[in-house]
Write a protein that holds these residues in place. Structure first.
Motif, PDB file in Angstrom:
ATOM      1  N   LEU A  32       0.837  -1.415  -0.030  1.00 43.92           N
ATOM      2  CA  LEU A  32      -0.309   0.295  -0.010  1.00 43.92           C
ATOM      3  C   LEU A  32       1.119   1.320   0.141  1.00 43.92           C
ATOM      4  O   LEU A  32       0.441   1.915  -1.194  1.00 43.92           O
ATOM      5  CB  LEU A  32      -0.925  -0.146   1.565  1.00 43.92           C
ATOM      6  CG  LEU A  32      -1.819   1.143   1.351  1.00 43.92           C
ATOM      7  CD1 LEU A  32      -2.611   1.644   0.376  1.00 43.92           C
ATOM      8  CD2 LEU A  32      -2.658   1.065   2.649  1.00 43.92           C
ATOM      9  N   LYS A  34       4.434   1.388  -0.786  1.00 45.30           N
ATOM     10  CA  LYS A  34       4.587   1.718  -2.541  1.00 45.30           C
ATOM     11  C   LYS A  34       3.601   2.234  -3.163  1.00 45.30           C
ATOM     12  O   LYS A  34       4.016   3.428  -3.608  1.00 45.30           O
ATOM     13  CB  LYS A  34       5.617   0.644  -2.307  1.00 45.30           C
ATOM     14  CG  LYS A  34       6.805   0.475  -1.512  1.00 45.30           C
ATOM     15  CD  LYS A  34       7.379  -1.943  -1.973  1.00 45.30           C
ATOM     16  CE  LYS A  34       8.425  -1.284  -1.009  1.00 45.30           C
ATOM     17  NZ  LYS A  34       9.234  -2.819  -1.315  1.00 45.30           N
ATOM     18  N   THR A  35       2.053   1.782  -3.275  1.00 42.46           N
ATOM     19  CA  THR A  35       1.726   1.849  -4.038  1.00 42.46           C
ATOM     20  C   THR A  35       1.133   3.665  -3.990  1.00 42.46           C
ATOM     21  O   THR A  35       1.085   4.452  -5.090  1.00 42.46           O
ATOM     22  CB  THR A  35       0.364   1.126  -4.758  1.00 42.46           C
ATOM     23  OG1 THR A  35       1.235  -0.112  -4.287  1.00 42.46           O
ATOM     24  CG2 THR A  35      -0.807   1.292  -6.083  1.00 42.46           C
ATOM     25  N   LEU A  36       0.799   3.590  -2.547  1.00 43.23           N
ATOM     26  CA  LEU A  36       0.954   5.465  -2.999  1.00 43.23           C
ATOM     27  C   LEU A  36       2.253   6.393  -2.965  1.00 43.23           C
ATOM     28  O   LEU A  36       2.137   7.182  -3.950  1.00 43.23           O
ATOM     29  CB  LEU A  36       0.219   6.259  -1.832  1.00 43.23           C
ATOM     30  CG  LEU A  36      -1.109   5.184  -1.289  1.00 43.23           C
ATOM     31  CD1 LEU A  36      -1.379   5.220   0.666  1.00 43.23           C
ATOM     32  CD2 LEU A  36      -2.500   5.592  -1.728  1.00 43.23           C
ATOM     33  N   GLY A  38       4.411   5.713  -5.434  1.00 42.85           N
ATOM     34  CA  GLY A  38       4.484   5.739  -6.252  1.00 42.85           C
ATOM     35  C   GLY A  38       2.925   6.689  -7.797  1.00 42.85           C
ATOM     36  O   GLY A  38       3.918   6.515  -8.406  1.00 42.85           O
ATOM     37  N   LEU A  39       2.446   6.486  -6.979  1.00 43.31           N
ATOM     38  CA  LEU A  39       1.685   7.236  -7.168  1.00 43.31           C
ATOM     39  C   LEU A  39       1.409   8.954  -7.209  1.00 43.31           C
ATOM     40  O   LEU A  39       0.327   9.626  -7.254  1.00 43.31           O
ATOM     41  CB  LEU A  39      -0.127   7.303  -7.160  1.00 43.31           C
ATOM     42  CG  LEU A  39      -0.528   5.732  -7.403  1.00 43.31           C
ATOM     43  CD1 LEU A  39      -1.672   4.790  -7.208  1.00 43.31           C
ATOM     44  CD2 LEU A  39      -0.867   5.975  -9.645  1.00 43.31           C
ATOM     45  N   LEU A  41       0.658  10.232  -3.862  1.00 43.09           N
ATOM     46  CA  LEU A  41       0.044  10.378  -2.705  1.00 43.09           C
ATOM     47  C   LEU A  41      -0.016   9.937  -1.266  1.00 43.09           C
ATOM     48  O   LEU A  41       0.892   9.280  -1.762  1.00 43.09           O
ATOM     49  CB  LEU A  41      -1.326   9.006  -3.717  1.00 43.09           C
ATOM     50  CG  LEU A  41      -2.297   9.423  -4.151  1.00 43.09           C
ATOM     51  CD1 LEU A  41      -3.244   7.989  -5.287  1.00 43.09           C
ATOM     52  CD2 LEU A  41      -2.732  10.671  -4.442  1.00 43.09           C
ATOM     53  N   GLY A  42      -0.653  10.466  -0.788  1.00 49.34           N
ATOM     54  CA  GLY A  42      -0.124   9.599   0.537  1.00 49.34           C
ATOM     55  C   GLY A  42       0.508  10.816   1.483  1.00 49.34           C
ATOM     56  O   GLY A  42       1.273  11.565   1.155  1.00 49.34           O
ATOM     57  N   LYS A  82      -2.232  16.825   4.517  1.00 50.25           N
ATOM     58  CA  LYS A  82      -1.905  16.047   3.741  1.00 50.25           C
ATOM     59  C   LYS A  82      -2.284  16.302   1.752  1.00 50.25           C
ATOM     60  O   LYS A  82      -3.601  15.708   1.995  1.00 50.25           O
ATOM     61  CB  LYS A  82      -2.213  14.962   4.248  1.00 50.25           C
ATOM     62  CG  LYS A  82      -2.179  13.199   3.522  1.00 50.25           C
ATOM     63  CD  LYS A  82      -2.617  12.303   4.092  1.00 50.25           C
ATOM     64  CE  LYS A  82      -4.474  12.001   3.910  1.00 50.25           C
ATOM     65  NZ  LYS A  82      -4.545  10.882   4.348  1.00 50.25           N
ATOM     66  N   VAL A 246       3.975   9.909 -12.887  1.00 53.73           N
ATOM     67  CA  VAL A 246       2.080  10.692 -12.505  1.00 53.73           C
ATOM     68  C   VAL A 246       2.773  11.953 -11.740  1.00 53.73           C
ATOM     69  O   VAL A 246       1.717  13.122 -11.425  1.00 53.73           O
ATOM     70  CB  VAL A 246       1.400   9.186 -12.438  1.00 53.73           C
ATOM     71  CG1 VAL A 246       0.608   9.927 -10.795  1.00 53.73           C
ATOM     72  CG2 VAL A 246       1.525   8.595 -12.882  1.00 53.73           C
ATOM     73  N   ARG A 253      -0.668  19.260 -13.318  1.00 49.35           N
ATOM     74  CA  ARG A 253      -2.330  20.331 -13.099  1.00 49.35           C
ATOM     75  C   ARG A 253      -2.949  20.727 -11.817  1.00 49.35           C
ATOM     76  O   ARG A 253      -3.632  21.806 -11.518  1.00 49.35           O
ATOM     77  CB  ARG A 253      -2.698  18.298 -12.444  1.00 49.35           C
ATOM     78  CG  ARG A 253      -4.419  18.950 -13.393  1.00 49.35           C
ATOM     79  CD  ARG A 253      -5.318  17.014 -12.899  1.00 49.35           C
ATOM     80  NE  ARG A 253      -5.393  16.723 -14.073  1.00 49.35           N
ATOM     81  CZ  ARG A 253      -4.558  15.765 -13.911  1.00 49.35           C
ATOM     82  NH1 ARG A 253      -4.082  15.052 -12.848  1.00 49.35           N
ATOM     83  NH2 ARG A 253      -3.983  14.931 -15.148  1.00 49.35           N
TER      84      ARG A 253
END
Lengths: 321, 197
Positions: A32, A34-36, A38-39, A41-42, A82, A246, A253
């Motif tokens: 979780l 690493k995914t966040l 990578g995106l 986020l978090g 955050k 990303v 954006r």
């Protein structure tokens, strides 16, 4: 056709037990995270913006007040939002100049006292971002200007020793630390204690850039100058290239969403340089057209859009209603 | 098609539309948190090894982030499932099948902290066994089997996802079950074998 699942047929069978184990499989917490990351986020967002508060702020009683508010705002934004960025604080150069003017007039009114116009010009010149020989006029600030920690003591020293000469003060301030001038710190910080200056310039690591939280009463001297440009960082080991891309697109954006068109265009340029083989070309091309349009460069925007539609005829981005 | 720039400025219209689409109140982070276990299970059970699972998972959600404006609210799970199946399929094509060292690694890190070491080991062993059995099922059959038996999707839903007729889905499911049971029997673990003991 048997539509019953194995677990429904015989819940106690070995097959069902194994399938139950399969349904209960959970990802490790690191997945979780690493995914966040990578995106982009978090809490552990990849974007890292060094937020620098104004240094060498106002003289006298104003300085601690402004410094306290600067720190408060930086802290508030950094901790409370955050994924949201922190803005920066602006020095009160005009007020500082005014106070300086009083000081000069009382101490040396007959000889070298500068006129109010001179002081105003001095303060304005210093408050304005210092355009280097290579810088473009459209640039409102420079990343390099705020990256290094800044110490206001040289500036204060200049101001202290040159109180009587407004022109020398201006020269000192203008040639003083690049970052200090970029941060719109007032040149009239003659009486600022250097320790105050250091304390008032925390470097805060926060999340997403380009959102500026700053006390509005200090914004009249150019908040943009105090906002550090977020950089598109080279992907690190823990962050995949795609994730960095990303995150970069998100920053662009975000800049657009907050009306920072020029910043968005600069980030797009940096994005193209950082990711020559970008996988999100569609998004960046569309955002470029969008940024150009908002920047008022309609012909460039039209060309960019045409290029976009030629390159991505199947894209649904422009068709969304 | 060259854009028309005469009347309504298309860029601005597109920008407005995109901004509107961006305003959909769906947080990517929330979607990640909500659907990560599902995506993780699919990828693992469809053959992505532990060492590549983070990259594969990230790929799935990156694709979601790119296409979020196209994904109808409420159908994120289906979109993610389809994407995960494709990612796993692509992974299998591009990687040689090999017995991964990490397949044998204990999976205790995923076990609940309240579980005893014994139960953690049992669960880890059961997971490893399941993955080993699934590995023995041909890919096309395994996709249908995992989606139906573990992810509890319907045949029609699976058919739409894999772009297959329902009959084909049912046929693959039947074959997959046979393979699954025979693999268990091959390991001496079938229910009948247990009862015989």
């Amino acid at each position: 056709m048997n539509l019953r699942r194995i677990m429904e047929e015989d819940p106690q069978s070995i097959e069902a037990q194994l399938l139950r184990v399969g349904r209960a499989m959970q990802p490790p917490s690191s997945t979780l995270r690493k995914t966040l990351v990578g995106l982009g986020l978090g809490a552990a967002t990849v974007t890292s913006v060094q937020t620098a508060s104004a240094t060498a702020i106002a003289a006298g009683k104003l300085a601690p007040q402004v410094a306290a508010k600067s720190v408060w705002w930086a802290f508030f934004a950094g901790s409370a939002a955050k994924g949201v960025a922190v803005g920066v604080v602006v020095g009160a150069s005009v007020l500082g100049a005014a106070r300086m003017s009083e000081s000069w007039q009382s101490s040396d009114a007959k000889t070298h006292a500068p006129s109010k116009d001179q002081l105003h010009r001095s303060a304005t010149k210093v408050a304005r971002p210092n355009p280097g020989p290579d810088s473009k006029s459209s640039r409102s600030f420079d990343l390099d200007a705020v990256a290094p920690p800044h110490d206001a003591s040289p500036l204060a020293a200049h101001a202290t020793t040159d109180q009587r000469d407004a022109s020398r003060l201006t020269a000192s301030a203008a040639t003083a630390r690049h970052d200090a001038s970029r941060l719109t710190a007032s040149a009239a910080t003659a009486q600022v204690d250097s320790s105050h200056s250091v304390e008032s310039s925390p470097r805060t690591r926060t999340l997403v850039p380009s959102v500026s939280f700053a006390p509005t009463e200090y914004l009249d001297v150019g908040p943009r100058a105090a906002v550090e440009k977020p950089s598109i960082r080279t992907p690190t080991r823990g962050q995949g290239v795609l994730g960095a891309e990303v995150a970069s697109i998100d920053r662009i954006r975000s800049a657009l969403d907050h009306g920072q068109t020029q910043l968005a265009l600069e980030l797009l340029g940096e994005h193209d340089r950082t990711f020559p083989n970008a996988r999100l070309r569609q998004e960046s091309a569309f955002l470029r057209a969008k940024a150009l349009e908002r920047a008022g460069k309609h012909s460039d925007a039209a060309r960019a859009l045409e290029q976009f539609q030629l390159s991505f005829p199947e894209s649904t981005l422009p068709d969304q209603r | 098609m060259a854009p028309s720039l005469t009347s309504v400025n298309p860029t601005e219209a597109a920008c407005r539309a995109a901004s509107k689409a961006e305003a959909i109140p769906r947080s990517l982070e929330d979607l990640v948190r909500a659907h990560l276990p599902h995506v993780y299970r699919l990828l693992r059970q469809l053959g992505v090894p532990e060492r590549d699972i983070d990259d594969a998972t990230q790929q799935v959600f990156v694709i979601l982030s790119r296409r979020l404006i196209d994904v109808r609210p409420g159908s994120e799970r289906a979109f993610l499932s389809t994407t995960a199946v494709r990612i796993a399929s692509r992974w299998r094509r591009t990687h040689k099948r090999r017995r991964e060292d990490d397949e044998a690694a204990p999976i205790s890190q995923r076990a609940s902290s309240s579980a005893t070491p014994e139960s953690q080991l049992e669960r880890a062993e059961a997971e490893r066994l399941l993955l080993q059995i699934l590995e023995s099922i041909p890919d096309k059959l395994r996709e249908v089997f995992v989606l139906f038996e573990i992810e509890e999707m319907g045949l029609r839903e699976i058919g739409e996802m894999l772009e297959l007729p329902q009959g084909t889905v049912a046929s693959r499911l039947r074959l997959a079950r046979e393979r699954f049971r025979s693999a268990i029997e091959g390991l001496g673990l079938s229910t009948e074998a247990r009862r015989a003991q």
